[in-house]
Design a protein around this motif. Structure first.
Motif, PDB file in Angstrom:
ATOM      1  N   ASP A 144      73.911  43.609  53.989  1.00  0.00           N
ATOM      2  CA  ASP A 144      74.876  43.085  52.982  1.00  0.00           C
ATOM      3  C   ASP A 144      75.051  43.912  51.782  1.00  0.00           C
ATOM      4  O   ASP A 144      75.912  44.291  51.067  1.00  0.00           O
ATOM      5  N   TYR A 145      73.662  44.319  51.496  1.00  0.00           N
ATOM      6  CA  TYR A 145      73.664  45.347  50.208  1.00  0.00           C
ATOM      7  C   TYR A 145      74.209  46.734  50.481  1.00  0.00           C
ATOM      8  O   TYR A 145      74.878  47.159  49.367  1.00  0.00           O
ATOM      9  N   VAL A 146      73.784  47.189  51.322  1.00  0.00           N
ATOM     10  CA  VAL A 146      74.548  48.638  51.978  1.00  0.00           C
ATOM     11  C   VAL A 146      76.116  48.530  51.899  1.00  0.00           C
ATOM     12  O   VAL A 146      76.940  49.368  51.255  1.00  0.00           O
ATOM     13  N   THR A 147      76.680  47.333  52.398  1.00  0.00           N
ATOM     14  CA  THR A 147      78.085  47.245  52.026  1.00  0.00           C
ATOM     15  C   THR A 147      78.570  47.289  51.001  1.00  0.00           C
ATOM     16  O   THR A 147      79.475  47.699  50.707  1.00  0.00           O
ATOM     17  N   ALA A 148      77.955  46.387  50.072  1.00  0.00           N
ATOM     18  CA  ALA A 148      78.388  46.404  48.599  1.00  0.00           C
ATOM     19  C   ALA A 148      78.207  47.460  47.943  1.00  0.00           C
ATOM     20  O   ALA A 148      79.043  47.603  47.165  1.00  0.00           O
TER      21      ALA A 148
END
Length: 208
Positions: A182-186
């Motif tokens: 989720d963080y990499v996407t964000a």
């Protein structure tokens, strides 16, 4: 030796081996400083640029689209998940160490029992048997057998505890993987507007 040339080829081609690096924290948003005249100062990547005011509205729009608070929230969630993952890893490692210790004890006792039985067989093959030594070896074999049975029971319990620990901590590993994703996407979404702002600074601005 064949692996070394292959690795060198990857490095020469600019292809990194598949080692997943931990993503960094999101950089802070650019800062805008009003100036007299037709240009303002844009600070990004720890550098300052004198940029035409006609770009300011677009830069402000891109900064809003970047959504730093959401990205920082995802990063904080990811860091917390890493802490939980580290605790889970410690529990699993401790349980695994217990299994290893108990397994080593079982193996030691098995070797001791085999050695005692070999001594007993050798003693019985002698023409003149020392009854006291025979009784001593038989007693040692009984004691070692009892210790081995106890050790095997402890090993089984340690193994069961390891499996239980893995089962109870599995969710922590899954949460860490999901939080990272989720963080990499964000972070990727956050970096896109920043890349456009960076392009504006480089193409229309003057570095200070």
């Amino acid at each position: 030796m064949k692996a070394l040339p292959a690795l060198l080829c990857l490095l020469l081609l600019g292809v990194a081996p598949a080692w997943a690096a931990e993503p960094d924290a999101p950089q802070t948003l650019p800062i805008l400083y009003d100036q007299p005249g037709d240009r303002y100062i844009l600070r990004i990547d720890n550098r300052r640029y004198l940029v035409p005011y006609v770009t300011k509205e677009n830069v402000a729009r891109l900064m809003a689209a970047a959504n730093y608070p959401r990205t920082k929230l995802r990063f904080d969630e990811y860091k917390r998940s890493l802490e939980d993952k580290a605790k889970a890893e410690a529990l699993v490692n401790r349980a695994q160490q217990n299994v290893t210790r108990e397994s080593d004890r079982v193996h030691r006792l098995q070797r001791s029992l085999e050695a005692l039985r070999a001594q007993l067989a050798l003693l019985r093959s002698q023409p003149n048997i020392d009854v006291r030594e025979l009784q001593f070896l038989q007693e040692q074999i009984r004691n070692t057998s009892a210790s081995l049975a106890s050790a095997e029971d402890m090993e089984a319990k340690a193994q069961a505890n390891l499996e239980k620990t893995k089962s109870t901590t599995e969710s922590a590993f899954a949460r860490a993987d999901k939080a990272r994703e989720d963080y990499v996407t964000a972070l990727n979404d956050y970096e896109k507007p920043l890349a456009e702002i960076r392009a504006i600074a480089l193409t229309t601005g003057t570095a200070l």
